[in-house]
Design a protein around this motif. Structure first.
Motif, short mmCIF file in Angstrom:
data_model
loop_
_atom_site.label_atom_id
_atom_site.label_comp_id
_atom_site.label_asym_id
_atom_site.label_seq_id
_atom_site.Cartn_x
_atom_site.Cartn_y
_atom_site.Cartn_z
N ILE A 218 -11.14 -22.60 29.13
CA ILE A 218 -11.23 -23.38 27.89
C ILE A 218 -9.89 -24.05 27.65
O ILE A 218 -8.86 -23.38 27.55
N VAL A 219 -9.89 -25.36 27.61
CA VAL A 219 -8.67 -26.15 27.39
C VAL A 219 -8.75 -26.76 26.00
O VAL A 219 -9.64 -27.57 25.71
N GLY A 220 -7.84 -26.36 25.12
CA GLY A 220 -7.85 -26.83 23.74
C GLY A 220 -6.96 -28.04 23.54
O GLY A 220 -6.10 -28.37 24.37
N ALA A 221 -7.16 -28.73 22.41
CA ALA A 221 -6.36 -29.90 22.07
C ALA A 221 -5.38 -29.55 20.95
O ALA A 221 -5.57 -28.59 20.21
N TRP A 222 -4.34 -30.36 20.80
CA TRP A 222 -3.25 -30.05 19.87
C TRP A 222 -3.55 -30.43 18.43
O TRP A 222 -2.92 -29.93 17.51
N CYS A 223 -4.50 -31.33 18.20
CA CYS A 223 -4.69 -31.85 16.84
C CYS A 223 -5.24 -30.79 15.88
O CYS A 223 -4.91 -30.79 14.69
N SER A 224 -6.08 -29.90 16.38
CA SER A 224 -6.54 -28.73 15.60
C SER A 224 -6.46 -27.53 16.54
O SER A 224 -7.48 -27.04 17.04
N PRO A 225 -5.27 -27.05 16.83
CA PRO A 225 -5.05 -26.16 17.98
C PRO A 225 -5.70 -24.79 17.86
O PRO A 225 -5.98 -24.17 18.89
N VAL A 226 -5.94 -24.30 16.65
CA VAL A 226 -6.64 -23.01 16.50
C VAL A 226 -8.14 -23.22 16.64
O VAL A 226 -8.82 -22.58 17.44
N SER B 241 1.31 -28.59 20.80
CA SER B 241 1.41 -27.69 19.64
C SER B 241 1.98 -26.37 20.12
O SER B 241 1.31 -25.35 20.15
N SER B 242 3.26 -26.38 20.50
CA SER B 242 3.86 -25.27 21.23
C SER B 242 3.96 -23.99 20.42
O SER B 242 3.78 -22.90 20.97
N HIS B 243 4.23 -24.08 19.12
CA HIS B 243 4.36 -22.87 18.33
C HIS B 243 3.02 -22.15 18.18
O HIS B 243 2.95 -20.93 18.28
N THR B 244 1.96 -22.92 17.97
CA THR B 244 0.63 -22.32 17.87
C THR B 244 0.20 -21.75 19.22
O THR B 244 -0.41 -20.68 19.28
N SER B 245 0.53 -22.45 20.30
CA SER B 245 0.19 -21.96 21.63
C SER B 245 0.89 -20.64 21.92
O SER B 245 0.29 -19.69 22.45
#
Length: 498
Positions: free
Chosen positions: A135-143, A168-172
């Motif tokens: 699953i590859v997520g996007a940064w705009c709504s990272p959660v 979105s490095s901090h969320t990642s």
């Protein structure tokens, strides 16, 4: 499975979240995939009780670390706490709780109606997990864009490699550290690979790849997956979501809902209205109503508003700034502060189809307004372009809504509001054509990450009839089978050969 001590996590926030996101190397990905594959083959994730425990743990993670997610998204996107809680955390919790409450029903084999041939047999459709999914997520709504598909993959009994966006490095980093503390360490893993490494990771061979992001990266992922015949789900933001505003509509409500949808998260959304096709008779009223909404929502200086976000990085800021400066006429906003990664909520009027801002998706707080003279012109304009992820229509005329819904093609459609159709657990969400393939949310996520296996459990006691199909072939046997098929066709409306 235990929660890390609070003192340890405070140290993590202080020491690690200030640092750049540490990338996962290909060899590490290979090792994680090997572990997940072994866990899947051992049947570790198959049991309903195991899946339920993992989903409950995911909900607990979001509840216990709400403040940490708010902090991480604040660092990445200057995202207001309200937006983080409502559009990220609550959304994922709703998906997980919906899956928990329906898991038993979803997992049950589905009985298929018997026919003349299967009177004494049993026909079933069994949903089985695909295996190890990426699953590859996007940064705009990272959660949301990481964990909503993960809920479906867990519910369906898969093992998961999750790769949040490096932007979105901090969320990642937060997901990278929290998920191993709550979910099974053999079945679920988080990698921190960059977008340029995705094709090599996909080449490692997964059982399904779920990708959310732009069309260019999605195309590369799909090509890499094709080499190993890996099925993919693509939710792509490379198109432009049109929003038609009819002369017959509640202008005040329309402006309020469009303003919220376009400028939420500083316009960095795959499902926001990308441009407005406004009927000429409503243009002046709409522009005035949009101005009033922006003032009401964000004040006279949105840069000082606690309700307005920032652009994720300078690259996106420069791209968006360039588009707005070369397109149309600034009716509201237009201010840019590079040091603060700030672009003011901006409305562009007098935009034409050939302007640069109409050639790319706008991932920023800029709303172009184009004018049309009829619903026919609006439908023609939308239909000439590639199929978008969403189409929006604002009108109090049901015939107008019906025409836009039936005469345009898109991943989803919503009338008299925006974005909400992409958040509901009871509706499938995904793209079509250039905006992607496949869908998810609720039961549709479960289906996406499941193989629907057809099962026929036959009885041997009617061999006195089924022998007719065996060689040597005789005309008499064929006549009997044809007669039986005609009986089936009369009684059931379709032809069934024994």
């Amino acid at each position: 499975m235990s929660t890390p001590p609070r003192r340890w996590f405070k140290a993590l926030r202080r020491d690690r979240l200030e640092e750049p996101c540490m990338k996962t190397h290909l060899l590490e990905c290979m090792e994680l995939l090997k572990r997940a594959r072994a866990a899947f083959q051992a049947g570790r994730a198959f049991d309903e009780s195991f899946r339920r425990v993992q989903l409950e743990a995911l909900v607990r993670m979001l509840v216990e670390h709400e403040c940490d997610f708010v902090d991480a998204l604040g660092r990445d996107l200057h995202k207001p706490r309200f937006e983080t809680v409502v559009s990220e955390l609550i959304l994922v919790k709703n998906e997980a709780l919906h899956a928990i409450n329906n898991l038993k029903k979803w997992m049950e084999p589905q009985q298929v109606e018997r026919n003349l041939t299967t009177t004494l047999d049993e026909c079933l459709v069994v949903c089985e997990p695909l295996g190890v999914v990426l699953i590859v997520g996007a940064w705009c709504s990272p959660v949301q864009l990481c964990l909503v598909p993960m809920v479906g993959a867990i519910a369906a009994g898969n093992c998961v490699i999750l790769n949040p966006s490096e932007c979105s490095s901090h969320t990642s980093e937060l997901l990278h550290h929290l998920i191993p503390s709550y979910l099974d360490n053999e079945c679920y893993h988080v990698t921190l690979a960059g977008v340029n490494d995705l094709t090599e990771i996909v080449d490692l061979k997964f059982d399904h790849v779920f990708f959310t992001g732009n069309r260019e990266d999605g195309g590369r992922v799909a090509q890499a997956a094709a080499h190993t015949l890996t099925p993919v789900t693509l939710v792509l933001g490379g198109g432009k979501n049109p929003c038609y505003v009819d002369q017959q509509c509640d202008i005040t409500t329309t402006a309020r809902r469009i303003t919220w949808a376009r400028f939420h998260n500083a316009g960095q959304s795959m499902v926001a209205p990308d441009y407005v096709l406004c009927h000429a008779e409503a243009k002046a009223q709409l522009l005035q109503a949009l101005r009033c909404c922006l003032l009401q929502f964000y004040g006279s200086n949105p840069q000082e508003s606690r309700s307005f976000g920032r652009i994720v990085n300078l690259e996106n800021l420069h791209r968006t700034t360039d588009l707005l400066r070369r397109s149309g006429k600034v009716a509201v906003g237009g201010q840019v502060n590079e040091a603060d990664k700030y672009i003011a909520p901006t409305i562009l009027s007098d935009v034409i189809d050939s302007d640069p801002i109409m050639q790319q998706e706008v991932f920023g707080p800029v709303l172009p307004i184009l004018t049309v003279n009829s619903i026919d012109e609006a439908i023609s304009f939308i239909s000439r372009r590639e199929k978008p992820l969403c189409v929006y229509a604002y009108s109090s005329n049901n015939k107008v809504i019906s025409r836009l819904m039936s005469e345009t093609s898109s991943g989803s459609f919503c009338s008299n509001d925006s974005v909400l159709q992409s958040l509901m657990v009871v509706l499938p969400f995904g793209g079509v054509g250039a905006s992607g393939m496949g869908s998810y949310h609720g039961h549709y996520s479960f289906d996406t990450f499941s193989h629907r296996k057809s099962c026929l459990l036959r009885n041997t006691c009617i061999e006195c009839v089924t022998y007719l199909r065996y060689p040597p072939y005789e005309e008499h046997n064929l006549s009997l089978m044809t007669w039986a098929s005609s009986l089936s066709q009369k009684s059931q409306g379709w032809c069934q050969i024994l």
